[in-house]
Design a protein around this motif. Structure first.
Motif, PDB file in Angstrom:
ATOM      1  N   ASP A   1       0.831  -1.201   0.000  1.00  0.00           N
ATOM      2  CA  ASP A   1       0.000   0.000   0.000  1.00  0.00           C
ATOM      3  C   ASP A   1       0.871   1.258   0.000  1.00  0.00           C
ATOM      4  O   ASP A   1       0.485   2.278  -0.561  1.00  0.00           O
ATOM      5  CB  ASP A   1      -0.912   0.026   1.219  1.00  0.00           C
ATOM      6  CG  ASP A   1      -1.983  -1.050   1.162  1.00  0.00           C
ATOM      7  OD1 ASP A   1      -2.360  -1.465   0.047  1.00  0.00           O
ATOM      8  OD2 ASP A   1      -2.435  -1.484   2.240  1.00  0.00           O
ATOM      9  N   ALA A   2       2.053   1.172   0.636  1.00  0.00           N
ATOM     10  CA  ALA A   2       2.942   2.342   0.719  1.00  0.00           C
ATOM     11  C   ALA A   2       4.388   1.878   0.877  1.00  0.00           C
ATOM     12  O   ALA A   2       4.649   0.782   1.384  1.00  0.00           O
ATOM     13  CB  ALA A   2       2.562   3.216   1.908  1.00  0.00           C
ATOM     14  N   VAL A   3       5.305   2.737   0.438  1.00  0.00           N
ATOM     15  CA  VAL A   3       6.736   2.491   0.609  1.00  0.00           C
ATOM     16  C   VAL A   3       7.347   3.730   1.236  1.00  0.00           C
ATOM     17  O   VAL A   3       7.162   4.839   0.738  1.00  0.00           O
ATOM     18  CB  VAL A   3       7.439   2.199  -0.739  1.00  0.00           C
ATOM     19  CG1 VAL A   3       8.939   2.037  -0.535  1.00  0.00           C
ATOM     20  CG2 VAL A   3       6.858   0.975  -1.404  1.00  0.00           C
ATOM     21  N   LEU A   4       8.053   3.534   2.335  1.00  0.00           N
ATOM     22  CA  LEU A   4       8.836   4.594   2.947  1.00  0.00           C
ATOM     23  C   LEU A   4      10.226   4.461   2.334  1.00  0.00           C
ATOM     24  O   LEU A   4      10.913   3.464   2.545  1.00  0.00           O
ATOM     25  CB  LEU A   4       8.875   4.417   4.452  1.00  0.00           C
ATOM     26  CG  LEU A   4       9.546   5.487   5.270  1.00  0.00           C
ATOM     27  CD1 LEU A   4       8.874   6.836   5.034  1.00  0.00           C
ATOM     28  CD2 LEU A   4       9.504   5.124   6.741  1.00  0.00           C
ATOM     29  N   LEU A   5      10.628   5.455   1.518  1.00  0.00           N
ATOM     30  CA  LEU A   5      11.786   5.311   0.646  1.00  0.00           C
ATOM     31  C   LEU A   5      12.829   6.379   0.885  1.00  0.00           C
ATOM     32  O   LEU A   5      12.542   7.577   0.832  1.00  0.00           O
ATOM     33  CB  LEU A   5      11.296   5.379  -0.803  1.00  0.00           C
ATOM     34  CG  LEU A   5      12.299   5.268  -1.917  1.00  0.00           C
ATOM     35  CD1 LEU A   5      12.943   3.910  -1.932  1.00  0.00           C
ATOM     36  CD2 LEU A   5      11.592   5.527  -3.261  1.00  0.00           C
ATOM     37  N   ASP A   6      14.056   5.939   1.125  1.00  0.00           N
ATOM     38  CA  ASP A   6      15.228   6.807   1.172  1.00  0.00           C
ATOM     39  C   ASP A   6      15.537   7.182  -0.278  1.00  0.00           C
ATOM     40  O   ASP A   6      15.658   6.311  -1.124  1.00  0.00           O
ATOM     41  CB  ASP A   6      16.390   6.053   1.801  1.00  0.00           C
ATOM     42  CG  ASP A   6      17.670   6.858   1.905  1.00  0.00           C
ATOM     43  OD1 ASP A   6      17.742   7.956   1.334  1.00  0.00           O
ATOM     44  OD2 ASP A   6      18.611   6.372   2.557  1.00  0.00           O
ATOM     45  N   ILE A   7      15.658   8.471  -0.571  1.00  0.00           N
ATOM     46  CA  ILE A   7      15.842   8.867  -1.973  1.00  0.00           C
ATOM     47  C   ILE A   7      17.263   8.653  -2.476  1.00  0.00           C
ATOM     48  O   ILE A   7      17.530   8.773  -3.662  1.00  0.00           O
ATOM     49  CB  ILE A   7      15.418  10.331  -2.220  1.00  0.00           C
ATOM     50  CG1 ILE A   7      16.271  11.287  -1.400  1.00  0.00           C
ATOM     51  CG2 ILE A   7      13.946  10.508  -1.922  1.00  0.00           C
ATOM     52  CD1 ILE A   7      16.053  12.750  -1.779  1.00  0.00           C
ATOM     53  N   ARG A   8      18.185   8.291  -1.590  1.00  0.00           N
ATOM     54  CA  ARG A   8      19.575   8.035  -1.992  1.00  0.00           C
ATOM     55  C   ARG A   8      19.980   6.611  -1.598  1.00  0.00           C
ATOM     56  O   ARG A   8      20.770   6.402  -0.693  1.00  0.00           O
ATOM     57  CB  ARG A   8      20.503   9.044  -1.347  1.00  0.00           C
ATOM     58  CG  ARG A   8      20.317  10.418  -1.892  1.00  0.00           C
ATOM     59  CD  ARG A   8      21.451  11.327  -1.460  1.00  0.00           C
ATOM     60  NE  ARG A   8      21.236  12.637  -2.061  1.00  0.00           N
ATOM     61  CZ  ARG A   8      21.240  13.762  -1.392  1.00  0.00           C
ATOM     62  NH1 ARG A   8      21.431  13.763  -0.083  1.00  0.00           N
ATOM     63  NH2 ARG A   8      21.058  14.890  -2.010  1.00  0.00           N
TER      64      ARG A   8
END
Length: 55
Positions: free
Chosen positions: A44-51
């Protein structure tokens, strides 16, 4: 799902979210790993580090 290359921060986020009733269905430390997990079982969702490594 959580994508974060810092293992300590990733585990802290998992602990925090699960304590508040969220199901963390996957964890990854690289871009390739999170993409494969999302393809296999879309969350449903992803908590994502952009690097994320690589790149």
């Amino acid at each position: 799902m959580i994508a974060e290359d810092s293992g300590m921060l990733r585990q802290m986020l998992v602990d925090l979210l699960t304590r508040h009733g969220f199901d963390v269905t996957g964890q990854a430390s690289t871009k390739d790993d999170i993409v494969a997990q999302v393809d296999r079982d879309p969350p449903d969702a992803v908590l994502l580090d952009i690097r994320l490594p690589p790149g």
